[in-house]
Scaffold this motif. Structure first.
Motif, PDB file in Angstrom:
ATOM      1  N   ARG A 161       0.727  -1.243   0.165  1.00 15.62           N
ATOM      2  CA  ARG A 161      -0.065  -0.030  -0.167  1.00 15.62           C
ATOM      3  C   ARG A 161       0.698   1.124   0.018  1.00 15.62           C
ATOM      4  O   ARG A 161       1.984   1.274   0.736  1.00 15.62           O
ATOM      5  N   SER A 162       0.668   2.173  -0.767  1.00 15.60           N
ATOM      6  CA  SER A 162       1.320   3.447  -0.812  1.00 15.60           C
ATOM      7  C   SER A 162       0.405   4.580  -1.029  1.00 15.60           C
ATOM      8  O   SER A 162       0.219   5.356  -2.128  1.00 15.60           O
ATOM      9  N   ASN A 163      -0.425   4.821  -0.006  1.00 16.66           N
ATOM     10  CA  ASN A 163      -1.438   5.940   0.057  1.00 16.66           C
ATOM     11  C   ASN A 163      -0.858   7.166   0.768  1.00 16.66           C
ATOM     12  O   ASN A 163      -0.202   7.280   1.756  1.00 16.66           O
ATOM     13  N   GLY A 164      -0.943   8.401  -0.082  1.00 21.08           N
ATOM     14  CA  GLY A 164      -0.588   9.739   0.784  1.00 21.08           C
ATOM     15  C   GLY A 164       0.154  10.373  -0.506  1.00 21.08           C
ATOM     16  O   GLY A 164       0.502  10.008  -1.195  1.00 21.08           O
ATOM     17  N   ASP A 165       0.159  11.730  -0.117  1.00 21.35           N
ATOM     18  CA  ASP A 165       0.909  12.609  -0.932  1.00 21.35           C
ATOM     19  C   ASP A 165       2.370  12.707  -0.927  1.00 21.35           C
ATOM     20  O   ASP A 165       3.054  12.844  -1.865  1.00 21.35           O
ATOM     21  N   LYS A 166       2.969  12.365   0.329  1.00 24.69           N
ATOM     22  CA  LYS A 166       4.265  12.102   0.402  1.00 24.69           C
ATOM     23  C   LYS A 166       4.511  10.838   1.282  1.00 24.69           C
ATOM     24  O   LYS A 166       4.238  10.900   2.386  1.00 24.69           O
ATOM     25  N   LEU A 167       4.786  10.011   0.777  1.00 22.19           N
ATOM     26  CA  LEU A 167       4.938   8.498   1.306  1.00 22.19           C
ATOM     27  C   LEU A 167       6.144   8.529   2.498  1.00 22.19           C
ATOM     28  O   LEU A 167       7.251   9.056   2.331  1.00 22.19           O
ATOM     29  N   VAL A 212       1.379   3.378   4.515  1.00 22.07           N
ATOM     30  CA  VAL A 212       2.476   2.611   3.798  1.00 22.07           C
ATOM     31  C   VAL A 212       2.443   1.090   4.409  1.00 22.07           C
ATOM     32  O   VAL A 212       2.793   1.019   5.517  1.00 22.07           O
ATOM     33  N   PHE A 213       2.477   0.087   3.478  1.00 19.41           N
ATOM     34  CA  PHE A 213       2.567  -1.299   3.969  1.00 19.41           C
ATOM     35  C   PHE A 213       3.699  -1.830   2.686  1.00 19.41           C
ATOM     36  O   PHE A 213       3.247  -1.496   1.647  1.00 19.41           O
ATOM     37  N   ILE A 214       4.409  -2.652   3.166  1.00 21.10           N
ATOM     38  CA  ILE A 214       5.330  -3.161   2.123  1.00 21.10           C
ATOM     39  C   ILE A 214       4.810  -4.164   1.329  1.00 21.10           C
ATOM     40  O   ILE A 214       5.218  -4.502   0.355  1.00 21.10           O
ATOM     41  N   GLY A 215       3.864  -4.911   2.017  1.00 22.19           N
ATOM     42  CA  GLY A 215       3.204  -5.980   1.306  1.00 22.19           C
ATOM     43  C   GLY A 215       3.772  -7.334   1.092  1.00 22.19           C
ATOM     44  O   GLY A 215       4.939  -7.520   1.734  1.00 22.19           O
ATOM     45  N   LYS A 216       3.455  -8.153   0.460  1.00 17.45           N
ATOM     46  CA  LYS A 216       3.890  -9.539   0.355  1.00 17.45           C
ATOM     47  C   LYS A 216       5.078  -9.905  -0.072  1.00 17.45           C
ATOM     48  O   LYS A 216       5.802 -10.697   0.181  1.00 17.45           O
ATOM     49  N   THR A 217       5.457  -9.058  -1.005  1.00 20.92           N
ATOM     50  CA  THR A 217       6.534  -9.141  -1.922  1.00 20.92           C
ATOM     51  C   THR A 217       8.173  -8.866  -0.850  1.00 20.92           C
ATOM     52  O   THR A 217       8.712 -10.000  -1.009  1.00 20.92           O
ATOM     53  N   TRP A 218       8.021  -7.890  -0.348  1.00 24.46           N
ATOM     54  CA  TRP A 218       9.086  -7.694   0.660  1.00 24.46           C
ATOM     55  C   TRP A 218       9.055  -8.343   2.001  1.00 24.46           C
ATOM     56  O   TRP A 218      10.051  -8.882   2.740  1.00 24.46           O
ATOM     57  N   ALA A 219       7.805  -8.771   2.247  1.00 21.81           N
ATOM     58  CA  ALA A 219       7.582  -9.708   3.290  1.00 21.81           C
ATOM     59  C   ALA A 219       8.309 -11.085   3.248  1.00 21.81           C
ATOM     60  O   ALA A 219       8.932 -11.615   4.101  1.00 21.81           O
ATOM     61  N   THR A 220       8.417 -11.262   1.900  1.00 20.65           N
ATOM     62  CA  THR A 220       8.910 -12.766   1.600  1.00 20.65           C
ATOM     63  C   THR A 220      10.307 -12.605   1.750  1.00 20.65           C
ATOM     64  O   THR A 220      10.991 -13.605   2.070  1.00 20.65           O
ATOM     65  N   LEU A 221      10.986 -11.361   1.572  1.00 20.19           N
ATOM     66  CA  LEU A 221      12.378 -11.106   1.832  1.00 20.19           C
ATOM     67  C   LEU A 221      12.735 -11.141   3.301  1.00 20.19           C
ATOM     68  O   LEU A 221      13.492 -11.605   4.017  1.00 20.19           O
TER      69      LEU A 221
END
Length: 693
Positions: free
Chosen positions: A340-346, A353-362
């Motif tokens: 998730r990447s919601n917001g005007d300035k992350l 912001v959530f890093i999600g499944k991709t980076w959680a696998t790392l």
């Protein structure tokens, strides 16, 4: 002269006796949503110099376990019991049975048949303090200062980093001080604030000449990820090697450092996580940005650890202080593949912001699965133990491979403090503690564990006895692994060793029965009386069609096939959507990609095909009876998996060309489809029988 010598010897003996009587201090650091491999000293490329230094001069446990989720872990750590025994088998929502009685294992708060570390140590003369995230029932009136903590600066449930983050609310010694009222500074960052106040409380203990117990529960690196701009900027661009290469690098480093056995294979990248090299440059930059924020949050947490450790050193307290550091669950794959990447300035105070499944696998290299699950990726935590007075000589920097669990922390604290675990407390009979002291491991000796270790969370369950682990997903069959040969859980031995499965399953059943775990599924809120759905199994629709309630497809326990024939829109847009923020699916063009998105309680999965799409398009999205998901269009196909079919119907209906109700898809606000949708065909397979747990 003889008289003087005798006098001096008496003084020396008295001083030695006093030193031996001095009780050790105890500091427990708990972090939130950090994976097993995220620290530098556990194989990561992330910078954690302060924790690495503690590991170098202390111990690293490689087979220590948490409770797979935030609240259960905290309950177990504090009480030395399994979470259900302490009343927090899930989160802080109260669950009741059919007669309206509170279910003991799912009361949503610490119960009065448990006793906490500060309650026990308080009776042994300790000064007890807490900073950070509580999250074991403040919404039910269970506050830290009522469970043994004499000084506190806490958050009821976390979810913020800055004073102006949404939801920021801090309690000082039980008083709500808002966001920056006295004694808080006007500007602060959470990972700095907790240890700074921890040192203030330690100063009080020193003044009172008491040993101290400090529980510092960071909310880092839990979402929404937020960090100072300069911290994020240092990490931008450093993750463009991608999760595939970084997982390999962490795996190699773990082998080199003796953290894992070379015979344990690196688990495969999940099917729904794309290969890094398949991504567009734009997507790679977005994912790099998300991970840069995570790295900044983690780095700032490490700095907070360093602040407290240096404060102990300056106060002459470090040598006689046991420091323990661990995480409450594995890396977090919530928010699905894209994060998730919601917001005007992350990364700022207002972003989400959530890093999600991709980076959680790392995060969980080399293990499988994530937070919520009882596979190794969900329940494995680093544990660093630092105690110069006891962990010395050849034990410094050593790796400890004996399995341990959260239940052992209270047992350790009681042991080294010379305290007595009570059979009764405040007029209530207390559940006997479950763990064993870790003190022998600090000295290189064998732990006194005689019982298996158990888990249950959201129907996911496991038991480990010796090197054998039995594990299962909710409503699925047991799997068996020999963790000595295969800790990354790649070779299921259940079919080869049915007698072991039977034995361990019986032990798990007996534990579940005595520990308030049953009936399985008690963690769920009662399902609302949603619509039954149409009895039809084939639907042909067009732009603007909307089917409410009982006229919409009945998704419960059925395979689903969606075929859409459309002309590509100029921008994003929803092709079909049924459901809302709790349950449902959507097929949409989102950020130029074709996305099939499925959502149910705690289970969000998406499969996507890269664009651009031009002219006429035929797309097919399938959820098969075995949970496999496929999405195909323009000669390309992508796939993924869900753990199960839809267990209930969404309340919100089916709409074509827009998302009529609350957003079910990856979009925050649904875009109306501006192309032409010639037809959408939905076919439901035969209803699948529910599997027994």
């Amino acid at each position: 002269m003889k008289l003087l010598a005798s006098f001096l010897l008496a003084i020396a003996a008295s001083g030695l006796a006093h030193a031996q009587e001095t009780k050790p201090n105890i500091v427990v650091f708990l972090v939130d949503d950090m994976g097993w491999s995220d620290l530098g000293c556990y194989g990561s490329e992330l910078k954690t110099p302060n924790l690495d230094a503690l590991a170098k001069n202390g111990l690293r446990f490689t087979q220590f376990y948490n409770g797979a989720r935030c609240c259960p872990t905290r309950a177990s750590l504090l009480t030395g019991l399994y979470a259900h025994q302490a009343g927090v088998g899930h989160m802080t929502e109260e669950r009741r049975d059919e007669q309206g009685k509170v279910r003991p294992g799912y009361s949503g708060r610490l119960n009065d048949t448990s006793v906490t570390i500060p309650e026990v140590l308080g009776t042994a003369g300790y000064f007890t303090a807490m900073t950070g995230k509580w999250h074991v029932g403040q919404n039910h009136g269970v506050r830290p200062e009522l469970r043994g903590f004499q000084r506190t600066l806490t958050a009821a449930a976390g979810g913020f980093y800055f004073p102006d983050s949404p939801g920021t609310r801090i309690f000082y010694n039980g008083t709500d001080v808002g966001t920056n009222s006295a004694p808080l500074p006007k500007e602060w960052y959470a990972s700095d604030l907790w240890p700074e106040f921890g040192l203030k409380f330690i100063d009080e203990a020193i003044t009172e000449k008491k040993p101290f117990f400090l529980y510092n529960a960071f909310n880092a690196p839990h979402f929404p990820l937020q960090a100072p701009d300069e911290d994020i900027a240092r990490w931008r661009g450093k993750f463009k090697a991608g999760w595939d290469k970084l997982r390999e690098a962490r795996y190699r480093k773990q082998i080199e450092n003796g953290l894992i056995d070379p015979k344990w294979p690196l688990s495969a990248r999940p099917e729904d996580v794309p290969a890094w090299d398949s991504l567009s440059a734009e997507d790679q930059d977005r994912y790099d940005h998300l991970m840069a924020i995570y790295a900044a949050v983690l780095e700032r947490m490490d700095k907070g650890v360093g602040t407290l450790v240096e404060g102990l050193r300056q106060r002459g307290q470090l040598d006689n202080t046991l420091i323990l550091f661990l995480s409450d669950n594995g890396g977090n794959a919530e928010a699905g593949v894209r994060g998730r990447s919601n917001g005007d300035k992350l990364g700022d105070a207002k972003s989400d912001v959530f890093i999600g499944k991709t980076w959680a696998t790392l995060n969980n290299t080399p293990f499988v699965r994530y937070k919520h699950y009882t596979d190794e990726g969900g329940i494995s935590t680093p544990l660093i133990a630092h105690w110069p007075a006891v962990i010395k000589d050849q034990r410094r920097g050593a790796i400890e491979k004996q399995p341990g669990h959260l239940i052992d922390i209270l047992a350790t604290a009681v042991d080294i403090a010379g305290a007595e675990y009570p059979a009764e407390f405040k007029g209530k009979a207390i559940t006997p503690k479950e763990g064993v002291s870790l003190l022998p491991a600090f000295k290189g000796e064998k732990l006194a564990r005689t019982k298996p270790i158990f888990w249950e969370h959201e129907g996911n369950r496991a038991v480990r006895e010796g090197d054998l682990k039995l594990v299962a997903l909710e409503n699925q069959a047991w799997r068996l692994y020999d963790l000595a040969a295969d800790r990354s859980e790649q070779k299921d031995l259940a079919a080869e060793r049915p007698e072991v499965v039977k034995d361990l399953a019986a032990k798990w059943d007996a534990w579940a029965a005595r520990s308030n775990v049953l009936p399985l599924g008690s963690w769920r809120a009662p399902e609302p009386d949603g619509p039954k759905g149409s009895k039809e199994r084939n639907f042909t629709l067009k732009t603007g069609d909307y089917l409410e309630g009982d006229k919409a497809p009945d998704l419960r326990n059925r395979p689903i096939t969606i075929t859409a024939d459309f002309d590509a829109p100029k921008g994003d847009g929803v092709i079909a959507a049924q459901g809302g923020t709790a349950h449902g699916f959507s097929l949409s063009i989102h950020h130029g990609k074709l996305v099939f998105f499925l959502r149910s309680r705690g289970d969000v999965v998406s499969v996507e095909l890269p664009g651009p799409f031009n002219g006429p398009v035929q797309a097919k999205a399938v959820l098969a009876s075995n949970g496999k998901i496929t999405l195909s269009a323009a000669g390309n196909e992508a796939s993924g998996t869900r753990e199960k079919l839809f267990a209930s119907n969404p309340i919100d209906g089916l709409s074509i060309g827009e998302d009529h109700g609350p957003a079910v898809g990856p979009y925050k606000k649904a875009a109306r489809f501006d192309g032409t949708i010639r037809s959408v065909n939905i076919t439901l397979g035969k209803k699948k029988k529910k599997q027994a747990p």
